[in-house]
Design a protein around this motif. Sequence first.
Motif, PDB file in Angstrom:
ATOM      1  N   THR A   1       9.150  -6.904  12.476  1.00 51.22           N
ATOM      2  CA  THR A   1       9.390  -6.657  11.053  1.00 51.22           C
ATOM      3  C   THR A   1      10.662  -7.350  10.611  1.00 51.22           C
ATOM      4  O   THR A   1      10.709  -7.996   9.551  1.00 51.22           O
ATOM      5  CB  THR A   1       9.501  -5.141  10.799  1.00 51.22           C
TER       6      THR A   1
ATOM      7  N   ALA B   1       4.155 -15.322   7.706  1.00 55.52           N
ATOM      8  CA  ALA B   1       4.137 -13.876   7.448  1.00 55.52           C
ATOM      9  C   ALA B   1       2.836 -13.261   7.944  1.00 55.52           C
ATOM     10  O   ALA B   1       2.837 -12.208   8.597  1.00 55.52           O
ATOM     11  CB  ALA B   1       4.327 -13.613   5.962  1.00 55.52           C
ATOM     12  N   LEU B   2       1.714 -13.918   7.663  1.00 54.77           N
ATOM     13  CA  LEU B   2       0.435 -13.355   8.093  1.00 54.77           C
ATOM     14  C   LEU B   2       0.288 -13.430   9.607  1.00 54.77           C
ATOM     15  O   LEU B   2      -0.287 -12.526  10.223  1.00 54.77           O
ATOM     16  CB  LEU B   2      -0.726 -14.086   7.410  1.00 54.77           C
TER      17      LEU B   2
ATOM     18  N   LEU C   1       7.693  -3.775  17.478  1.00 55.89           N
ATOM     19  CA  LEU C   1       7.179  -3.841  16.110  1.00 55.89           C
ATOM     20  C   LEU C   1       8.324  -3.944  15.114  1.00 55.89           C
ATOM     21  O   LEU C   1       8.264  -4.711  14.151  1.00 55.89           O
ATOM     22  CB  LEU C   1       6.318  -2.612  15.811  1.00 55.89           C
ATOM     23  N   LEU C   2       9.401  -3.167  15.368  1.00 58.40           N
ATOM     24  CA  LEU C   2      10.549  -3.243  14.461  1.00 58.40           C
ATOM     25  C   LEU C   2      11.157  -4.644  14.504  1.00 58.40           C
ATOM     26  O   LEU C   2      11.523  -5.214  13.464  1.00 58.40           O
ATOM     27  CB  LEU C   2      11.600  -2.207  14.860  1.00 58.40           C
TER      28      LEU C   2
ATOM     29  N   THR D   1      10.037 -11.075  10.266  1.00 54.63           N
ATOM     30  CA  THR D   1       9.255 -11.490   9.109  1.00 54.63           C
ATOM     31  C   THR D   1      10.076 -11.380   7.829  1.00 54.63           C
ATOM     32  O   THR D   1       9.960 -12.215   6.937  1.00 54.63           O
ATOM     33  CB  THR D   1       7.925 -10.711   9.037  1.00 54.63           C
ATOM     34  N   VAL D   2      10.946 -10.366   7.737  1.00 54.17           N
ATOM     35  CA  VAL D   2      11.777 -10.259   6.538  1.00 54.17           C
ATOM     36  C   VAL D   2      12.781 -11.415   6.491  1.00 54.17           C
ATOM     37  O   VAL D   2      12.985 -12.038   5.445  1.00 54.17           O
ATOM     38  CB  VAL D   2      12.515  -8.904   6.508  1.00 54.17           C
TER      39      VAL D   2
ATOM     40  N   LYS E   1       1.641  -8.051  14.984  1.00 55.19           N
ATOM     41  CA  LYS E   1       1.949  -6.619  14.919  1.00 55.19           C
ATOM     42  C   LYS E   1       0.672  -5.785  15.018  1.00 55.19           C
ATOM     43  O   LYS E   1       0.607  -4.792  15.744  1.00 55.19           O
ATOM     44  CB  LYS E   1       2.676  -6.301  13.602  1.00 55.19           C
ATOM     45  N   SER E   2      -0.354  -6.209  14.276  1.00 58.19           N
ATOM     46  CA  SER E   2      -1.610  -5.454  14.314  1.00 58.19           C
ATOM     47  C   SER E   2      -2.187  -5.424  15.717  1.00 58.19           C
ATOM     48  O   SER E   2      -2.754  -4.423  16.143  1.00 58.19           O
ATOM     49  CB  SER E   2      -2.652  -6.079  13.402  1.00 58.19           C
TER      50      SER E   2
ATOM     51  N   ASN F   1       4.544 -23.549   1.605  1.00 56.83           N
ATOM     52  CA  ASN F   1       3.283 -22.885   1.915  1.00 56.83           C
ATOM     53  C   ASN F   1       3.283 -22.215   3.276  1.00 56.83           C
ATOM     54  O   ASN F   1       2.457 -21.366   3.550  1.00 56.83           O
ATOM     55  CB  ASN F   1       2.133 -23.891   1.861  1.00 56.83           C
TER      56      ASN F   1
ATOM     57  N   ILE G   1       3.741 -17.973   3.788  1.00 54.54           N
ATOM     58  CA  ILE G   1       2.656 -16.994   3.862  1.00 54.54           C
ATOM     59  C   ILE G   1       1.947 -17.086   5.209  1.00 54.54           C
ATOM     60  O   ILE G   1       1.561 -16.080   5.793  1.00 54.54           O
ATOM     61  CB  ILE G   1       1.673 -17.197   2.687  1.00 54.54           C
TER      62      ILE G   1
ATOM     63  N   ALA H   1       2.141 -10.595  10.957  1.00 60.73           N
ATOM     64  CA  ALA H   1       1.382  -9.362  10.685  1.00 60.73           C
ATOM     65  C   ALA H   1       0.248  -9.217  11.686  1.00 60.73           C
ATOM     66  O   ALA H   1      -0.047  -8.116  12.159  1.00 60.73           O
ATOM     67  CB  ALA H   1       0.844  -9.383   9.255  1.00 60.73           C
ATOM     68  N   CYS H   2      -0.413 -10.339  12.035  1.00 61.47           N
ATOM     69  CA  CYS H   2      -1.512 -10.262  12.995  1.00 61.47           C
ATOM     70  C   CYS H   2      -1.000  -9.844  14.369  1.00 61.47           C
ATOM     71  O   CYS H   2      -1.629  -9.034  15.051  1.00 61.47           O
ATOM     72  CB  CYS H   2      -2.230 -11.608  13.100  1.00 61.47           C
TER      73      CYS H   2
ATOM     74  N   SER I   1      11.144 -14.719   5.574  1.00 60.14           N
ATOM     75  CA  SER I   1      10.712 -14.813   4.177  1.00 60.14           C
ATOM     76  C   SER I   1      11.852 -15.259   3.271  1.00 60.14           C
ATOM     77  O   SER I   1      11.631 -15.770   2.186  1.00 60.14           O
ATOM     78  CB  SER I   1      10.173 -13.470   3.700  1.00 60.14           C
TER      79      SER I   1
END
Lengths: 98, 207, 550
Positions: A28, A47-48, A24-25, A31-32, A54-55, A41, A44, A51-52, A35
């Motif tokens: 992260t 990034a999403l 997870l780290l 993604t940073v 990770k979730s 476009n 995003i 995030a998915c 970005s």
Amino acid sequence: MSDHQHEESHVIEYGNYIFIWLGLLAFTGITVTVSGINLGNWTIVIALFIACVKSWYVLNYFMHMKYEDIIFKVFIATALFTFFIFLGFTFWDYSFTR
Amino acid sequence: MSATDHAAVHHVHRDDYGSRMGMWLFLFTELILFGGLFIIYAVYRFVHQQEFHLAAQELNTTIGLINTIALLTSSMTAAMSITAMQKGNVRFSKALIWVTIGFAFVFMVNKYFEWGAKISHGIYPGSKDLLAKPEGEILYFGLYYVMTGLHTLHVIIGVIFFLFILRQIKQGKIASDRYVRLENSALYWHLVDLIWIFLFPLFYLIH
Amino acid sequence: MVTGALPNEKVEPSYLEVSTNKYKKGLLSWILSVDHKRIGVLYLYSMMAFFSVAVVFGFLIRLELIAPGKTIVEAQTYNQLFTLHGIIMIFLFIIPGLPAVFGNFFLPIMIGAKDVIFPRLNLMSWYMFVFGGLFAVVSMLLPGGSADTGWMFYVPYSVRTTTNVLPALIAAFILGFSSILTGLNFITTIHRMRHPDMSWFKMPLFVWSLYATAWIQVLATPIIGITLALVAIERTLGVGIFDPALGGDPVLYQHLFWIYSHPAVYIMILPAMGLVSEIIPVFTRRSIFGYKFIAFSSLAIAFFGSLVWAHHMFTAGMSDAAMFVFSFITFVLSIPSAIKVFNWISTMYKGSIQADPPFLYTLSFIFQFAIGGFTGLMLGALSVNIHLQDTSFVVAHFHYVMFGGTGFGIFAAMHYWMPKMFGRMYNLKVATWAWGIVTFGYNMLYMPLFVMGYLGMPRRYYDYLPEFQPYHVVSTVGSWILIVGLIIMFGNLWIGMRRGPKAPMNPWGGETLEWKVQTPPILENFHTVPDVHAGPYDYSKYEAKKETTK
């Protein structure tokens, strides 16, 4: 129905959690970093997407969804599906000329 | 969430599986509660793309990153406390819960300074500086305050859950053979983490 | 009347006499009770209290409209009356009506369980219901006057008006929470507490409809929670979310509001449909026709009902694409509703019909629901909608569904189940008369609204053109007849509950489990759970007899 109550509990070892946590780290970090790059476009979207991912790990391992019965998975699919319906159908309005 | 130990005359019914099911259903309501905000965010971002872009640059990515790490780590310790409890290692389980609470405080202190900095820059609802900005930025900061505020409220509720759990461990109501309440509190905590996983890129990483 | 009744076994103290806590008697033994039956009764009384208040408001609205111009109240008071009428009727009467009262009482019995799975949570949701109701009352009494926004709290007006919108918003928020907890409890109960032999397709259809309802409660209600919370935040803190002055989009508010509030009408109507599916087999002595279709159509309604919200907003300025899509799905949605109606009618065919009050209310339900449903299709058609939007046609439409449908469903449930709940029978002849008066008054009240709405009478208006007066007069007189009928009906039920003759175990000859337990039920419902292998609607003994006599 009380015969299900002491069902076998699944013990996840500490090591596995640390492994997931490191993953997870790492995501992260990615993604940073991403970005910072100008991708228009796609920023995003990427990034999403991360995030998915990770979730997905949090859901399956930290929240033990992987070890739950199928009905729990059906439930979660229903809830997410409903949310995406609400989100998507709102855009029937916004993505077209008003 | 669980209905395990009320009035003795009345059905003593223990169903850990059912308790977890009820907790998950509750988590869905939380998910949709934030979902409503995400819908608003999506619509306004769609309508005011440039302004959201500009406004997001006012946020400090480092603070967001620290908070992300704090929540991910606390999520791990919360999950580990269940393992410790399952193995009968109550003291370690309690220690891990305290660590989780500690990270929650790191998160909140961080948030406090972040909001404080914004407010001292004159960016808060109804402020003159904010109202002078374009509409999209007003909406962005409105959503920023509401969504991170509601999220922080959930962090606080999560901490209260864990304090409650610690008390019950002390009373012996939670032990290595009955820990569904610990599991449910941890589930709640993971949900708080999950929501942050999405808030972080949407607010801090869109420049 | 007493057909198929089994002899009462040795009578044990019922739930009315046995407390679950240290208080043996009195108010505390009730309001601290975790017994699902007592909680159901608590809901019944509190709901009826709110209902009577809202009926009075409705009566005053009609009275005001009997003549153009000012009749009895000021325009501002009129706005507050219809707002409160809406808030109370929707959040405190129709939504909790069937699930919280009769669902709480009968769901566990019907699936062979001793209680719901989270009894204390169940009690907590009743407390939230009461607190939410109190906030609604507070909003009336505080200086500044009660909210005048209509029950929909549309922004920007709800952000700007100086009336007590905030307590009303808090009320709706808390009531939403109460509704969520009930839904959560029911889903888990149905999954976990069913009798081991009761498979999904042996569940009574009322349980199926509660299951579908509970999912909507859990998944849709949070949206209204957050939306109303945002309006409250916008009002108090000036955060820009929906207010156009701060760049917000009021149409987005309407989207979010209806994302919940359209599915909410299915929260209201689905349990009533389930109830009708219970009553019709019993009073026609026929197995239900198309059990699985009725069960699945409940789920289909719950699903499609979540996809049509924007048909409330056709004139709000949406994109054409959205109008097309939402109108189309609205038409699709009528299919599962029609399936149910056809199945009910088919069940009655060749049945030996026993026209007792519960069945009569059910017939009114079908008649009025059909009218409400068809006018709903008219409103769902884009071209017609532009003409009819915001006229009293819409008012008539949703009262035909909500009151003529769900309201009558609640009345049917009262007549059907109250003998079981309280162990006493009401006067059947008076109940039949009351049914006639209520149905007549009801239709006389709302039918003219269709006509004048079609002719252009706007909804929610305080004043109107003189040419509409005849319709208003007929409608107002209808409201008087309706009220008389309601008083007779509730009076009869009340007297029956208090002093009526003892009700037998199975006064109507039902086959579901609640008719196989003692009247009134004992604390944990069953000594030994009866056999559930036959399924809930086994009337083969009656049907077989008919075959031979033919």
